[in-house]
Write a protein that holds these residues in place. Structure first.
Motif, PDB file in Angstrom:
ATOM      1  N   LEU A  47       0.872  -1.170   0.000  1.00 32.73           N
ATOM      2  CA  LEU A  47       0.000   0.000   0.000  1.00 32.73           C
ATOM      3  C   LEU A  47       0.909   1.219   0.000  1.00 32.73           C
ATOM      4  O   LEU A  47       1.625   1.476   0.960  1.00 32.73           O
ATOM      5  N   SER A  48       0.900   1.938  -1.116  1.00 29.75           N
ATOM      6  CA  SER A  48       1.843   3.034  -1.272  1.00 29.75           C
ATOM      7  C   SER A  48       1.187   4.190  -2.010  1.00 29.75           C
ATOM      8  O   SER A  48       0.176   4.033  -2.695  1.00 29.75           O
ATOM      9  N   LYS A  49       1.768   5.359  -1.858  1.00 32.82           N
ATOM     10  CA  LYS A  49       1.288   6.530  -2.606  1.00 32.82           C
ATOM     11  C   LYS A  49       1.756   6.494  -4.054  1.00 32.82           C
ATOM     12  O   LYS A  49       1.368   7.327  -4.857  1.00 32.82           O
ATOM     13  N   PRO A  56       1.914   8.328  -9.383  1.00 33.99           N
ATOM     14  CA  PRO A  56       1.081   8.439  -8.178  1.00 33.99           C
ATOM     15  C   PRO A  56      -0.026   7.384  -8.156  1.00 33.99           C
ATOM     16  O   PRO A  56      -0.624   7.070  -9.185  1.00 33.99           O
ATOM     17  N   ASN A  57      -0.264   6.842  -6.986  1.00 41.00           N
ATOM     18  CA  ASN A  57      -1.333   5.867  -6.799  1.00 41.00           C
ATOM     19  C   ASN A  57      -2.603   6.608  -6.408  1.00 41.00           C
ATOM     20  O   ASN A  57      -2.662   7.218  -5.337  1.00 41.00           O
ATOM     21  N   PRO A  58      -3.637   6.588  -7.256  1.00 40.54           N
ATOM     22  CA  PRO A  58      -4.851   7.353  -6.938  1.00 40.54           C
ATOM     23  C   PRO A  58      -5.551   6.859  -5.682  1.00 40.54           C
ATOM     24  O   PRO A  58      -6.339   7.580  -5.073  1.00 40.54           O
ATOM     25  N   SER A  59      -5.279   5.605  -5.277  1.00 36.68           N
ATOM     26  CA  SER A  59      -5.908   5.056  -4.057  1.00 36.68           C
ATOM     27  C   SER A  59      -5.012   5.209  -2.845  1.00 36.68           C
ATOM     28  O   SER A  59      -5.382   4.785  -1.738  1.00 36.68           O
ATOM     29  N   GLY A  60      -3.855   5.797  -3.020  1.00 37.89           N
ATOM     30  CA  GLY A  60      -2.899   5.897  -1.923  1.00 37.89           C
ATOM     31  C   GLY A  60      -3.158   7.093  -1.035  1.00 37.89           C
ATOM     32  O   GLY A  60      -2.429   8.089  -1.089  1.00 37.89           O
ATOM     33  N   ILE A  61      -4.191   7.023  -0.218  1.00 39.97           N
ATOM     34  CA  ILE A  61      -4.533   8.123   0.682  1.00 39.97           C
ATOM     35  C   ILE A  61      -3.748   7.958   1.985  1.00 39.97           C
ATOM     36  O   ILE A  61      -3.854   6.921   2.643  1.00 39.97           O
ATOM     37  N   PRO A  62      -2.966   8.942   2.388  1.00 40.97           N
ATOM     38  CA  PRO A  62      -2.185   8.834   3.631  1.00 40.97           C
ATOM     39  C   PRO A  62      -3.095   8.607   4.833  1.00 40.97           C
ATOM     40  O   PRO A  62      -4.057   9.341   5.045  1.00 40.97           O
ATOM     41  N   SER A  63      -2.817   7.577   5.610  1.00 38.96           N
ATOM     42  CA  SER A  63      -3.607   7.286   6.801  1.00 38.96           C
ATOM     43  C   SER A  63      -2.888   6.212   7.596  1.00 38.96           C
ATOM     44  O   SER A  63      -1.943   5.582   7.123  1.00 38.96           O
ATOM     45  N   GLN A  64      -3.343   5.984   8.837  1.00 43.88           N
ATOM     46  CA  GLN A  64      -2.813   4.892   9.622  1.00 43.88           C
ATOM     47  C   GLN A  64      -3.434   3.596   9.135  1.00 43.88           C
ATOM     48  O   GLN A  64      -4.647   3.502   8.944  1.00 43.88           O
ATOM     49  N   PHE A  65      -2.570   2.581   8.946  1.00 43.84           N
ATOM     50  CA  PHE A  65      -3.083   1.336   8.357  1.00 43.84           C
ATOM     51  C   PHE A  65      -2.224   0.172   8.820  1.00 43.84           C
ATOM     52  O   PHE A  65      -1.000   0.290   8.928  1.00 43.84           O
ATOM     53  N   SER A  66      -2.859  -0.939   9.115  1.00 46.29           N
ATOM     54  CA  SER A  66      -2.130  -2.179   9.407  1.00 46.29           C
ATOM     55  C   SER A  66      -2.912  -3.346   8.817  1.00 46.29           C
ATOM     56  O   SER A  66      -4.138  -3.318   8.753  1.00 46.29           O
ATOM     57  N   LEU A  67      -2.178  -4.360   8.410  1.00 45.91           N
ATOM     58  CA  LEU A  67      -2.801  -5.534   7.797  1.00 45.91           C
ATOM     59  C   LEU A  67      -2.101  -6.778   8.328  1.00 45.91           C
ATOM     60  O   LEU A  67      -0.895  -6.941   8.148  1.00 45.91           O
TER      61      LEU A  67
END
Length: 321
Positions: A47-49, A56-67
């Motif tokens: 998951l990257s910007k 640029p990744n259009p779905s790469g919205i900066p946020s806290q994330f863990s998987l």
């Protein structure tokens, strides 16, 4: 936020990447729908910007994330966890229902010493039902003849062939089967090809054997190519009497086999008396190589006998002294 979700990532949604550089710097995209999944080395979830190509990744919205990943499955067909070596004739033995059918069979099936063919087939059956990824190799009669000569190998299914194969050749097919997913879920017989143009040809290369394994069908798909469904495993029949055993050993096919290999305990498993590969059958280079090896072996045996005789003589002399 704060909610656990089950996320399904379809394989078709991934982007296949290929790189010829050691540092994996310059990637090119692949169509995964047209790619052999056995060629996939690893799987990354990112998951990257940025996209893989740096855009640029259009779905790469900066946020806290863990998987948290529990497992990744289904990426490629599994290689065998177990390669089991049994023998040819154990399936055809399992199909026998009457004494008349057994009497019409090849010598090894008639003899079936200590029910060995039944026990081998029971082992196969247990493995097939275990749920493990497997590959089952059924060599025809093991031989020590022409061990330094190259042969093409025959890989067949349905347990209808007989012939010979060396232990080294069996090792080659086992090694290949362990290394590729195309052998998984398959049971097959293997022997040396007996055509004259198959002699002197390197048949144990991984590429050659992989191509032959590719042509075989999985055990649960045998019906699609006209092969009978695998029979149920049954207990061994009653042991033969001494007279019946001797009758099998007097079979011309067994006598011919023992004549070809005097030191072998193998019982002929053939529908004929076999093909004896003579120096005339081999190519001139191979025949000359075989002749040289025989001469070297004879010379070594002569030297060993001389050494034994000298030691014996020395001991006698020493004892007299």
């Amino acid at each position: 936020k704060g909610v656990l979700q089950e996320i399904v990532l379809p394989f078709r949604s991934f982007v296949g990447l290929s790189s010829t550089n050691a540092n994996f710097a310059n990637y090119s995209a692949l169509n995964l729908q047209e790619t052999d999944r056995s060629d996939i080395d690893y799987l990354n979830i990112v998951l990257s910007k940025f996209e893989f190509n740096g855009l640029p990744n259009p779905s790469g919205i900066p946020s806290q994330f863990s998987l948290q990943l529990e497992s990744i499955e289904g990426v490629r067909n599994p290689k065998p966890q177990i390669v089991l070596v049994t023998s040819a004739a154990c399936e055809r033995n399992a199909r026998i229902e009457t004494k008349e059918q057994r009497n019409a069979e090849i010598p090894i099936v008639k003899l079936n010493p200590n029910g060995i063919l039944n026990w081998k087939y029971k082992g196969e059956d247990a493995l097939r039902q275990s749920g493990l990824a497997y590959s089952i190799v059924r060599p025809c009669g093991l031989t020590t003849l022409n061990e330094t000569t190259d042969f093409l190998l025959d890989l067949k299914q349905g347990d209808s062939i007989s012939g010979a194969i060396s232990r080294k050749e069996v090792a080659s097919i086992v090694s290949t089967a362990l290394s590729t997913s195309i052998s998984t879920g398959k049971t097959y017989e293997v022997r040396r090809a007996e055509a004259k143009d198959a002699i002197g040809v390197k048949g144990t290369s991984r590429q050659t054997l992989s191509n032959q394994l590719q042509s075989l069908v999985k055990d649960n798909q045998r019906y699609t190519v006209g092969l009978p469904v695998l029979p149920a495993a049954v207990d061994p029949p009653a042991e033969l009497t001494d007279e019946e055993k001797q009758a099998v050993l007097n079979d011309p096919r067994v006598v011919a086999q023992r004549k070809r290999e005097p030191n072998s305990q193998r019982v002929a498993g053939r529908d004929d008396d076999g093909v004896s590969i003579s120096d005339e059958t081999l190519s001139p280079n191979v025949a000359a190589q075989q002749q040289q090896q025989r001469q070297e072996q004879q010379q070594q045996q002569k030297q060993r006998r001389s050494a034994v005789e000298w030691i014996g003589s020395w001991k006698e002399t020493r004892g007299s002294a």
